[in-house]
Design a protein around this motif. Structure first.
Motif, short mmCIF file in Angstrom:
data_model
loop_
_atom_site.label_atom_id
_atom_site.label_comp_id
_atom_site.label_asym_id
_atom_site.label_seq_id
_atom_site.Cartn_x
_atom_site.Cartn_y
_atom_site.Cartn_z
N ALA A 164 0.85 -1.19 0.00
CA ALA A 164 0.00 0.00 0.00
C ALA A 164 0.88 1.24 0.00
N ARG A 165 0.85 1.99 -1.08
CA ARG A 165 1.67 3.20 -1.19
C ARG A 165 1.28 4.21 -0.12
N ALA A 166 -0.01 4.24 0.23
CA ALA A 166 -0.46 5.20 1.24
C ALA A 166 0.23 4.97 2.58
N TRP A 167 0.45 3.70 2.94
CA TRP A 167 1.14 3.41 4.19
C TRP A 167 2.58 3.90 4.14
N ARG A 168 3.23 3.72 3.01
CA ARG A 168 4.63 4.16 2.89
C ARG A 168 4.74 5.67 3.04
N VAL A 169 3.82 6.37 2.40
CA VAL A 169 3.81 7.83 2.50
C VAL A 169 3.56 8.26 3.94
N LEU A 170 2.63 7.58 4.60
CA LEU A 170 2.25 7.94 5.97
C LEU A 170 3.40 7.74 6.95
N VAL A 171 4.09 6.60 6.87
CA VAL A 171 5.15 6.33 7.84
C VAL A 171 6.37 7.22 7.61
N VAL A 172 6.54 7.73 6.39
CA VAL A 172 7.64 8.66 6.13
C VAL A 172 7.25 10.07 6.53
N ALA A 173 6.02 10.46 6.23
CA ALA A 173 5.57 11.82 6.52
C ALA A 173 5.34 12.05 8.01
N VAL A 174 4.81 11.05 8.69
CA VAL A 174 4.53 11.15 10.13
C VAL A 174 5.13 9.92 10.81
N PRO A 175 6.45 9.91 11.01
CA PRO A 175 7.14 8.66 11.38
C PRO A 175 6.56 7.93 12.57
N LEU A 176 6.32 8.62 13.67
CA LEU A 176 5.86 7.91 14.87
C LEU A 176 4.41 7.45 14.74
N PHE A 177 3.51 8.38 14.46
CA PHE A 177 2.10 8.01 14.43
C PHE A 177 1.76 7.18 13.20
N GLY A 178 2.43 7.43 12.09
CA GLY A 178 2.21 6.59 10.93
C GLY A 178 2.61 5.15 11.19
N VAL A 179 3.76 4.97 11.86
CA VAL A 179 4.22 3.63 12.19
C VAL A 179 3.30 2.95 13.18
N LEU A 180 2.86 3.68 14.20
CA LEU A 180 1.98 3.08 15.20
C LEU A 180 0.63 2.69 14.60
N LEU A 181 0.12 3.51 13.69
CA LEU A 181 -1.13 3.16 13.02
C LEU A 181 -0.95 1.92 12.15
N TYR A 182 0.21 1.82 11.50
CA TYR A 182 0.49 0.61 10.71
C TYR A 182 0.56 -0.61 11.62
N LEU A 183 1.29 -0.50 12.74
CA LEU A 183 1.42 -1.62 13.66
C LEU A 183 0.05 -2.05 14.20
#
Length: 237
Positions: free
Chosen positions: A200-219
């Protein structure tokens, strides 16, 4: 084990992992120089921040300092939820470096990250610890704690934090530590996406743009890791 370690080390000397080695060496050297020569000596502020965190006395320190100091306890947990799923394909177990990261931050985990074999599927059956970690409970708790810390930090003063960054060794070093940890975290997350077949490209963009919260939402939303050891043997997990 020695052969796997030496091979992994040779592989890690190529770009971009050699940049991680550079950070691993440069960070403690700069920290030593800053603490001993570039900044005023510690005047007890470190103890004040530690006590404020232990007693949850937000009024005792600058709120942004309270936020950053405690986020440095949250982020290693996010690292743990990524690298503790590494298996026999890695030259070293991840858990000693995860534990070390809670004490010395980026210096503790970057050694493992630099040496780590990227783009490899997990080898071996899932351990009991991995089965316990492969849930949404841990990420949910980390997300709630992170949100609360950001709310606390929002009541602080950026100018006050900058002044402390220029005069207090703890604030200076922990800020750099936070930046380094957040810089590397998205890449580990994207490698976790690959081995869990999350495309999912959206996940990649999210974890790079908002490293902490993007990663936690992915996890919080990632599918469970396939137990290749169990599937190959035909036995249940």
């Amino acid at each position: 084990m020695a052969g796997k370690f030496s091979q992994a080390f040779r592989e890690s000397l190529t770009f971009p992992q050699n940049l991680v080695w550079l950070l691993w060496v440069a960070f403690p050297l700069y920290g030593f120089m800053a603490s001993n020569f570039l900044l005023p000596p510690d005047d007890g502020y470190t103890r004040q921040v530690v006590m404020a965190s232990l007693t949850v006395d937000i009024s005792a320190v600058e709120p942004l300092v309270f936020m950053v100091f405690n986020l440095l306890g949250v982020i290693p947990m996010a690292y743990a939820l990524l690298v503790l799923f590494d298996g026999d394909e890695q030259p070293l177990p991840a858990w000693p470096f995860v534990i070390l990261s809670f004490v010395v931050g980026a210096f503790g985990i970057l050694f493992y990250v630099a040496l780590r074999r990227w783009g490899r599927d997990v080898e071996g059956a899932k351990s009991r610890l991995q089965q316990q970690l492969d849930t949404r409970t841990g990420p949910a708790i980390l997300l709630i704690v992170s949100l609360l810390l950001v709310i606390v930090g929002a009541g602080g003063s950026v100018q006050s934090y900058v002044d402390l960054w220029q005069t207090k060794p703890l604030v200076h070093i922990m800020t750099i530590d936070l930046v380094l940890l957040l810089l590397v975290l998205p890449f580990l997350t994207m490698d976790d996406m690959r081995r869990r077949h999350v495309d999912a490209r959206a996940w990649r963009v999210l974890v790079v743009a908002v490293p902490l919260f993007g990663v936690l939402l992915y996890l919080l939303s990632r599918p469970k890791l396939i137990d290749r050891g169990a599937s190959s043997s035909g036995s249940p997990v």
